[in-house]
Design an enzyme around this catalytic site. Sequence first.
Site, PDB file in Angstrom:
ATOM      1  N   ASP A  94      -0.730  13.302  -7.132  1.00  0.00           N
ATOM      2  CA  ASP A  94      -1.064  12.753  -5.813  1.00  0.00           C
ATOM      3  C   ASP A  94       0.197  12.146  -5.194  1.00  0.00           C
ATOM      4  OD1 ASP A  94      -1.999  11.565  -3.573  1.00  0.00           O
ATOM      5  OD2 ASP A  94      -3.557  10.369  -4.543  1.00  0.00           O
ATOM      6  N   LYS A 110       1.134  11.176   4.755  1.00  0.00           N
ATOM      7  CA  LYS A 110       1.996  10.112   5.301  1.00  0.00           C
ATOM      8  C   LYS A 110       3.274  10.619   5.976  1.00  0.00           C
ATOM      9  CE  LYS A 110      -0.252   6.590   2.711  1.00  0.00           C
ATOM     10  NZ  LYS A 110      -0.756   5.334   3.155  1.00  0.00           N
ATOM     11  N   TYR A 137      -5.175   4.832  -6.655  1.00  0.00           N
ATOM     12  CA  TYR A 137      -5.907   5.022  -5.396  1.00  0.00           C
ATOM     13  C   TYR A 137      -5.587   6.426  -4.886  1.00  0.00           C
ATOM     14  CZ  TYR A 137      -7.722   4.487  -0.712  1.00  0.00           C
ATOM     15  OH  TYR A 137      -8.442   4.668   0.450  1.00  0.00           O
TER      16      TYR A 137
END
Length: 457
Positions: A251, A279, A151
Amino acid sequence: MASIFEERVRSRTQKSRAVYEEAKLVLPGGVAANTKAISPYPLYFRDARGAYVTDIDGNTYIDLVMGLGIHILGHAPAPVMAAVRERLSSGPLPGMATELEVELARKVRRHMACAEMVRFVNTGTEATLMAIRVARAYRKRDKVAKFEGNYDGQHDLVQVSTSTIAGPVDAPEPSLNHSGVAKSTLRDLVILPYNDPERATALIAAHADELAAVIMEPVAGFGMGCVPATREFIHAIREATAKRDIPLILDEVVTNFRLGLGGASEHYGIKPDLVTLGKILGGGFPIGGYAGRRDLMDRLVTPTGRPSEDQGRISQSGTFSGNAVSMAAGLATIKVLEEGDVYRQLDVMTERLCGGLKRLATDHGITLAITGVKSMFQVHFGLDHLTTIRERSGEDFARATEFSHGLLANGVFAVPRPWFMSAAHTQADVDKILDVADGVFKEMKHAKPAGVAGGSR
Ligand code: PMP
């Protein structure tokens, strides 16, 4: 059929239920993001401190979701809140350059060897979008290889094969399980099998001339269920891309400052060409970032001021990019991470929790795999190991939802997705979770499988 615990969750959360009934009329699913649409219905929260969150019914939970991996220091840590208050007192300054973005870029550069230059955006989605754009500008090609079960955000190109599979294992095909993604994007995609060095590198070799980039999650988090890349695999991908001058985009939206100050690149000892950030970096406020080789970032991202000289460069702007509040919160978070002994403490607590869960499952005769690395992990029912998304066909998602209901009913906020430990979780919190899990497993053992829908998104 409802899970054996569902009624108990419902009876404790009547206010959330009432808000949900109204919310559904104005927000699809009653929420602003699919991740908040948990089973049996979204819980609405009013307060968060340390390791705890309190919902609008007044139930306090030990939180294992931790803002989908953001809150490494716990909710609302004092130094971060103080930095944000200070920033707000002089104005949030969106759209203006501040010294804070310079300082935060320096921090990233100091800790991540691959991050020679950095740009900040507002979400991880923007981060992967821009990193791919840089790679395309460099290679002057359009195709991107991504991994099955990874993802990497919610823009069209990467919203494919995130949690579903298609085609044979040696040549996976794009799997479009969500509507609205342009079919034309599929032409620009090569799907690679995760944790399969031989097959993945063979596909990279076969498509080398067409590829602009390979994008990969070092830990396949929200799509696959927190499955770490093996060292052999990640190094094989680095080697196969470096040899052909194909930029590798790692990522690290979840793993930056999670696996250590140097993120997954340091943990695995690899140097990607580009890395995406998010994040934890924003200290609880919106953030994304992309960083990497100076020759790529400086040449392809730096604006010249004269449009005629901008040819060959990418365009990245964003009204809120590098907003001062997120910068201040991120800086304050990293300062705490630099000073303290947080990572060692997180390892000890995670080990205690995962080791305890595993023991309890064994004692109750429940088959359970726990995947993850450092302080990020996920439990999987009906499996004894998990390294690729294809193995999830044997997973018991109904059990995972049932377990989540059991935890929710007993004051632990945990849904069937990756869980994250924070510096605010104490040994007593971990022991409380284990105590609750013991009771929940005991009841699950005696109940028939629930047959409720669920699983990672
Ligand atoms: N990449 C990874 C690895 C992610 O896990 C996520 C979100 N969980 C994203 C990108 C997208 O980040 P955001 O939700 O901030 O857009």
